[in-house]
Design an enzyme around this catalytic site. Structure first.
Site, mmCIF file in Angstrom:
data_model
loop_
_atom_site.group_PDB
_atom_site.id
_atom_site.type_symbol
_atom_site.label_atom_id
_atom_site.label_comp_id
_atom_site.label_asym_id
_atom_site.label_seq_id
_atom_site.Cartn_x
_atom_site.Cartn_y
_atom_site.Cartn_z
ATOM 1 N N CYS A 95 34.815 -25.371 -41.683
ATOM 2 C CA CYS A 95 33.474 -25.661 -42.198
ATOM 3 C C CYS A 95 32.911 -26.910 -41.532
ATOM 4 O O CYS A 95 33.559 -27.956 -41.516
ATOM 5 C CB CYS A 95 33.534 -25.851 -43.710
ATOM 6 S SG CYS A 95 31.920 -26.244 -44.400
ATOM 7 N N LYS A 134 42.259 -21.063 -42.073
ATOM 8 C CA LYS A 134 41.089 -20.475 -41.395
ATOM 9 C C LYS A 134 40.475 -21.562 -40.532
ATOM 10 O O LYS A 134 40.101 -22.620 -41.034
ATOM 11 C CB LYS A 134 40.078 -19.960 -42.420
ATOM 12 C CG LYS A 134 38.817 -19.351 -41.811
ATOM 13 C CD LYS A 134 38.051 -18.561 -42.870
ATOM 14 C CE LYS A 134 36.758 -17.967 -42.331
ATOM 15 N NZ LYS A 134 35.645 -18.941 -42.261
ATOM 16 N N ASN A 206 37.900 -13.388 -36.866
ATOM 17 C CA ASN A 206 36.653 -13.437 -37.643
ATOM 18 C C ASN A 206 35.485 -13.817 -36.734
ATOM 19 O O ASN A 206 35.650 -14.531 -35.756
ATOM 20 C CB ASN A 206 36.809 -14.466 -38.781
ATOM 21 C CG ASN A 206 35.492 -14.820 -39.462
ATOM 22 O OD1 ASN A 206 35.053 -15.973 -39.420
ATOM 23 N ND2 ASN A 206 34.850 -13.846 -40.068
HETATM 24 C C1 LIG Z 1 26.670 -18.197 -46.921
HETATM 25 C C2 LIG Z 1 27.948 -18.493 -46.187
HETATM 26 C C3 LIG Z 1 28.865 -19.356 -46.756
HETATM 27 C C4 LIG Z 1 30.074 -19.624 -46.091
HETATM 28 N N1 LIG Z 1 31.014 -20.406 -46.728
HETATM 29 C C5 LIG Z 1 32.258 -20.539 -46.186
HETATM 30 C C6 LIG Z 1 33.321 -21.174 -46.880
HETATM 31 O O1 LIG Z 1 33.190 -21.607 -48.036
HETATM 32 N N2 LIG Z 1 34.521 -21.268 -46.249
HETATM 33 C C7 LIG Z 1 34.732 -20.784 -44.991
HETATM 34 O O2 LIG Z 1 35.838 -20.873 -44.460
HETATM 35 N N3 LIG Z 1 33.741 -20.166 -44.304
HETATM 36 C C8 LIG Z 1 32.522 -20.023 -44.880
HETATM 37 N N4 LIG Z 1 31.558 -19.315 -44.215
HETATM 38 C C9 LIG Z 1 31.856 -18.743 -42.886
HETATM 39 C C10 LIG Z 1 32.407 -17.321 -43.030
HETATM 40 O O3 LIG Z 1 33.620 -17.314 -43.754
HETATM 41 C C11 LIG Z 1 32.638 -16.690 -41.643
HETATM 42 O O4 LIG Z 1 33.594 -17.470 -40.954
HETATM 43 C C12 LIG Z 1 31.358 -16.621 -40.809
HETATM 44 O O5 LIG Z 1 30.271 -16.133 -41.582
HETATM 45 C C13 LIG Z 1 31.561 -15.738 -39.572
HETATM 46 O O6 LIG Z 1 31.881 -14.415 -39.944
HETATM 47 P P1 LIG Z 1 30.767 -13.228 -39.921
HETATM 48 O O7 LIG Z 1 30.139 -13.256 -38.566
HETATM 49 O O8 LIG Z 1 31.541 -11.972 -40.203
HETATM 50 O O9 LIG Z 1 29.774 -13.560 -41.001
HETATM 51 C C14 LIG Z 1 30.348 -19.040 -44.845
HETATM 52 C C15 LIG Z 1 29.406 -18.173 -44.286
HETATM 53 C C16 LIG Z 1 28.231 -17.882 -44.947
HETATM 54 C C17 LIG Z 1 27.251 -16.902 -44.334
#
Ligand SMILES: Cc1cc2nc3c(=O)[nH]c(=O)nc-3n(C[C@H](O)[C@H](O)[C@H](O)COP(=O)(O)O)c2cc1C
Length: 334
Positions: A95, A134, A206
């Site tokens: 994050c 992660k 991911n």
């Molecule tokens: C609204 C939102 C909140 C997120 N909050 C977290 C979180 O709390 N912890 C985390 O590791 N990643 C968080 N992420 C990142 C996602 O876990 C993921 O790594 C990222 O969206 C990329 O994957 P995707 O392309 O499939 O969405 C968040 C993503 C979004 C869109």
């Protein structure tokens, strides 16, 4: 043959994967691994723990994502989470928000691989459940070859059960958290190489996985995939996960049948004082290509937020949708 529990995961997403969302996702797939939003060690240790860690038993298998960087505090939180019955502890090393950087955790830990190793070792020694991480492939000017390798070596030695890699860098200077999910380019090959270099480590990829065909293609190179935004915004995709990726029957034949199965949960939650929209906001994208999908969304968006909205509001929205699926999935309920 035992099935790898990390083959398909729904990403932890702050403000999105709350307990209502997770209960709903679990109706759509029995096999996916699902995660809480990130919760900081400070919140677990000094906040309203019972509320923060509450979940429905129907959500298992469920991972708790922690944000922190103090090995002793993380170990204590892991113990608390294991007592709550969580199936896994996941450490957030991805994050990029300012708040997280001030607390010296999240993505900035990519620069402190030895500390991350200590965190994992402390948690793994404290609990019998798997501890996972992660991370990103690097931050800022780091070379992803070296940065990801250093992090991986540390956590592997510390006994990590799986490493989930968001296959892009986080740029801590100048990009918002949202931009950090789109702008730094994806580098899937870096994650494939990581798996090849660490064949004994469970590696989950991911980032940018928008459908199950793409997920299946990645599974030729890595042990698991994690889907974030596509799973949340288009939850109908989750209904095909068990049949497409686990060779198991889908829990329901149609999205409409799954939506109906959410009814008793909604009724239970309304009695506890939960607002209808707190649950239905996660369901808006459930129907695609089905007559009435738009009317369903509109009805909930306008009526579920009104004072006094109740189960009849939800049922009225469902009545607007035809019970059909243009791409039927093999179902246990069929
Ligand atoms: C609204 C939102 C909140 C997120 N909050 C977290 C979180 O709390 N912890 C985390 O590791 N990643 C968080 N992420 C990142 C996602 O876990 C993921 O790594 C990222 O969206 C990329 O994957 P995707 O392309 O499939 O969405 C968040 C993503 C979004 C869109």
């Amino acid at each position: 043959m035992t099935v790898n529990p990390y083959r398909f995961c729904v990403a932890p997403m702050m403000d999105w994967t709350d307990r209502h969302c997770r209960f709903f996702h679990r109706l759509l797939t029995r096999r996916a691994r699902i995660y809480t939003e990130m919760i900081t060690t400070a919140a677990v240790l000094r906040g309203d723990r019972a509320r923060l860690l509450a979940y429905d038993p129907g959500e298992h298998p469920l991972g708790l994502q922690l944000g922190g960087s103090d090995p002793r505090e993380l170990a204590e939180c892991a113990r608390i989470a294991a007592d709550f019955g969580y199936d896994e502890i996941n450490l957030n090393v991805g994050c990029p928000s300012d708040r997280v950087q001030e607390g010296r955790f999240g993505a900035c830990l990519m620069a402190e691989p030895a500390l991350v190793g200590d965190c994992v070792a402390a948690m793994a020694a404290a609990v019998p459940i798997p501890v996972t991480v992660k991370c990103r492939i690097g931050i800022d000017a780091q070379d992803p070859e070296e940065a990801l390798e250093a992090l991986t070596r540390g956590v592997e030695q510390a006994g990590v059960a799986a490493l989930i890699v968001h296959a892009r860098k986080a740029w801590l200077e100048g990009l918002s958290p949202r931009e950090n999910r789109d702008i730094p380019p994806l580098d899937y090959d870096r994650v494939y190489r990581l798996k090849a270099a660490h064949p004994g480590l469970t590696v989950v990829l991911n980032g940018g996985i928008t459908d199950l065909d793409l997920a299946a293609a990645h599974l030729a190179h890595v042990d698991g995939v994690m889907m974030g935004r596509a799973a949340y915004q288009e939850p109908w995709r989750l209904l095909a996960v068990d049949s497409a990726l686990f060779d198991a029957a889908a829990p329901f034949a149609t999205p409409r049948a799954a939506a109906e199965a959410l009814g008793p949960y909604i009724e239970r939650e309304l009695v506890r004082g939960t607002r209808l929209s707190a649950i239905t906001r996660h369901v808006l994208g459930l129907f695609r290509g089905v007559p009435g999908a738009r009317a369903f969304r509109r009805h909930l968006a306008t009526d579920a937020v009104k004072p006094g909205a109740d189960i009849s509001t939800y049922r009225a929205a469902l009545d607007l949708v035809l019970d059909m699926d243009l791409q039927p999935v093999r179902s246990a309920a069929a």
